[in-house]
Design an enzyme around this catalytic site. Structure first.
Site, PDB file in Angstrom:
ATOM      1  N   ILE A  19       4.599  -3.971   9.155  1.00 48.29           N
ATOM      2  CA  ILE A  19       4.108  -2.709   9.434  1.00 48.29           C
ATOM      3  C   ILE A  19       3.192  -2.262   8.292  1.00 48.29           C
ATOM      4  CG2 ILE A  19       6.246  -1.760  10.349  1.00 48.29           C
ATOM      5  CD1 ILE A  19       7.188  -1.172   7.448  1.00 48.29           C
ATOM      6  N   GLY A  20       2.785  -3.212   7.591  1.00 47.38           N
ATOM      7  CA  GLY A  20       1.640  -3.028   6.387  1.00 47.38           C
ATOM      8  C   GLY A  20       1.080  -4.169   6.035  1.00 47.38           C
ATOM      9  N   GLY A  22      -1.871  -5.749   2.991  1.00 47.81           N
ATOM     10  CA  GLY A  22      -2.863  -5.644   2.120  1.00 47.81           C
ATOM     11  C   GLY A  22      -3.539  -6.876   1.527  1.00 47.81           C
ATOM     12  N   GLY A  23      -4.293  -6.909   0.372  1.00 50.49           N
ATOM     13  CA  GLY A  23      -4.668  -8.210  -0.158  1.00 50.49           C
ATOM     14  C   GLY A  23      -4.001  -9.336  -0.780  1.00 50.49           C
ATOM     15  N   VAL A  27       4.465  -5.722   4.291  1.00 52.04           N
ATOM     16  CA  VAL A  27       5.390  -4.786   4.437  1.00 52.04           C
ATOM     17  C   VAL A  27       6.088  -5.087   5.819  1.00 52.04           C
ATOM     18  CG1 VAL A  27       6.673  -2.784   4.047  1.00 52.04           C
ATOM     19  CG2 VAL A  27       4.823  -3.463   2.827  1.00 52.04           C
ATOM     20  N   LYS A  42       8.994  -5.843   1.184  1.00 52.44           N
ATOM     21  CA  LYS A  42       7.733  -6.285   0.967  1.00 52.44           C
ATOM     22  C   LYS A  42       7.661  -7.735   0.375  1.00 52.44           C
ATOM     23  CE  LYS A  42       5.243  -3.126  -1.233  1.00 52.44           C
ATOM     24  NZ  LYS A  42       4.671  -2.053  -2.209  1.00 52.44           N
ATOM     25  N   ASP A 139      -0.264   5.869  -7.230  1.00 53.82           N
ATOM     26  CA  ASP A 139      -0.712   5.580  -6.003  1.00 53.82           C
ATOM     27  C   ASP A 139      -0.271   6.684  -4.820  1.00 53.82           C
ATOM     28  OD1 ASP A 139      -2.602   4.581  -3.985  1.00 53.82           O
ATOM     29  OD2 ASP A 139      -1.278   2.967  -3.326  1.00 53.82           O
TER      30      ASP A 139
END
Length: 509
Positions: A19-20, A22-23, A27, A42, A139
């Protein structure tokens, strides 16, 4: 970072849907095999950060997981577990059912200013608890905020939080500060010390976006955005949207002050300013995911009335590929059910049903079988509200082909009544059982005295629930005579009915 669907982390958490990404990590939705529940996992790869910072990230991540797990607040996602496996770090969190604030904003244009106030007030409550640890989120942005079905707000991702120690090293990746440029306070952009005031600035950006539809500072590059944060004043929101109350505009401008000392002193202070603008107690609008609801009806049970909503579409499950093999999915469901992993089986069935319908047709034997299994598994999982529309659909489709007296139709309707009973809708359940009873008592139709007795017992208990004691007594007394005549006075149902009648004070001994 390549991670396979179905991989089990820490011998317990089976990854399902990405669902997610990044670098440095991903997740996933996942299943806790031990407790048979959905979770979010995560995964981070410290080796994606060059040099000595990799070990620092690993140390900080595990430390922050321990510290943030101490924050006890209903508006903050719960941390269930954390650790490392091989080169990866993992964090297991509560699975939150709802919409992230970014999607919620996109679906409601313009966003009601009362909703913006309610969201900000809930965020202040969370930030106040987080800052007391002390932790800075660093964040805060709409993608890290979930609006749940009951309107409450949950803050996600403290993974980039900075534990406020004097010796804390500011971690960067490819030379840029941690955070999202559009929501980054000037001091954070310049690499300066961060504190609660940094999160309050991000809250100001978020509030401005909810009220106007746009972040106050945008640009084609990250550096351009950061430059505007540092040197440009924000446009007052009332110039964009006149109905916003003046005190709310003033609060947004104070939150967006370049100098941290000119911002409100704390999240508690911001909450107090917002409290005067919060809606008074009353009736929620009824709109889905209404964030004013916690203030309109504090701590009220949800939903407000016993009702059965339309079935919700199942979330996509990565364990079922884009073009899945339906037979393989069915085998997987059988395996999961055999292992007692009902929640995971429910999700796979919900995801495979539309695929099977598209491939074989809604009224095919394959789809009908899957739908029956789905309804039965939902009932086994105690998800009666989701099972109810499935059972009604099965009953209607079968009745159209085989008639109302068909045994399968009667079984679906019987289970429908059970769902209504479990959902606390006694009048609807009573009506369904009463409609079924003639079929079970008619020897030329269903002719099942055991089920007829069970339905009569349930009718008697529902009459009691509805307060009609004379009718309940009459129903159960006649049932007791019939059960004793057929099975004898020692039969378990006879003993149970006799106890109920004794409780009613109508039969002694």
């Amino acid at each position: 970072m390549t991670v396979a669907t179905g991989r089990v982390v820490a011998g317990r958490y089976e990854l399902s849907t990405l669902i997610g990404q990044g670098g440095m990590g991903q997740v996933w939705t996942a299943y806790d095999q031990r407790l048979d529940r959905r979770v979010a996992v995560k995964l981070l790869r410290p080796d994606k950060v060059a040099g000595a910072e990799a070990e620092e990230l690993r140390r900080r991540f595990l430390r922050e997981c321990r510290v943030t797990a101490q924050v006890d607040h209903p508006g903050l996602v719960t941390v269930h577990d954390a650790g490392s496996e091989g080169e990866e770090l993992f964090l297991v969190m509560q699975y939150v059912d709802g919409a992230d604030l970014s999607d919620h904003l996109a679906e409601h244009d313009p966003y009601p200013w009362q909703w913006a106030v309610a969201v900000a007030a809930q965020l202040c409550a969370v930030l106040s608890a987080v800052h007391a640890v002390p932790i800075v989120h660093r964040d805060l942005k709409p993608r890290n905020v979930m609006v749940k079905q009951d309107g409450t707000v949950t803050v996600l991702d403290l993974g980039v939080a900075s534990v406020m120690d004097t010796d804390t090293t500011r971690l960067t990746h490819t030379g840029s500060p941690i955070g999202s440029p559009a929501y980054m306070a000037p001091e954070q952009a310049m690499g300066g010390a961060v504190g609660p005031y940094t999160d309050l600035y991000a809250l100001g950006v978020l509030l401005h976006e909810l009220l106007s539809g746009e972040v106050p500072f945008a640009g084609s590059t990250a550096l351009g955005v950061l430059h505007r944060h540092l040197y440009e004043p924000p446009v007052p929101v009332r110039r964009i949207r006149a109905e916003v109350p003046e005190p709310l505009e003033s609060l947004v401008l104070r939150l967006l002050a370049k100098d941290p000392q000119h911002r409100p002193a704390s999240a508690q202070e911001v909450y107090e300013d917002l409290s005067a603008l919060l809606p008074a107690r009353g009736t929620p609008s009824g709109a889905p995911l209404d964030p004013t609801r916690p203030f309109l009806r504090p701590h009220a049970p949800w939903p407000d009335r016993a009702r059965t909503p339309a079935p919700q579409p199942a979330a996509p499950i990565a364990a079922v590929p884009d073009k899945p093999d339906v037979a393989a999915a069915v085998d997987e469901v059988k395996r999961l059910l055999g292992e007692g992993r009902i929640t995971q089986a429910v999700d796979i069935l919900g995801a495979i049903l539309p695929v099977a319908a598209d491939r074989h047709g809604e009224r095919s034997t394959v789809v009908r079988t899957l739908r029956k299994q789905y309804a039965a598994t939902l009932m086994d999982d105690g998800q009666y509200r989701r099972a109810l529309p499935e059972l009604r659909r099965l009953a209607e489709e079968r009745a159209a082909e085989a008639g109302q007296a068909d045994p399968q139709v009667l079984r679906f309707r019987y289970e429908t009544a059970q769902c209504l009973e479990q959902l606390g809708e006694p009048a609807a359940a009573l009506a369904e059982y009463r409609a079924l009873l003639p079929y079970y008592e008619n020897q030329y139709v269903a002719g099942d005295p055991q089920l007829a007795h069970d339905v009569r017992r349930r009718i008697g208990h529902l009459l009691l629930a509805l307060g009609d004691r004379p009718a309940a007594h009459d129903t159960l007394a006649r049932l007791l005579m019939d059960v004793e005549r057929l099975h004898g006075p020692g039969h378990p149902m006879a003993a149970e009915v006799r106890r109920t009648l004794q409780w009613l004070g109508q039969v002694r001994g």
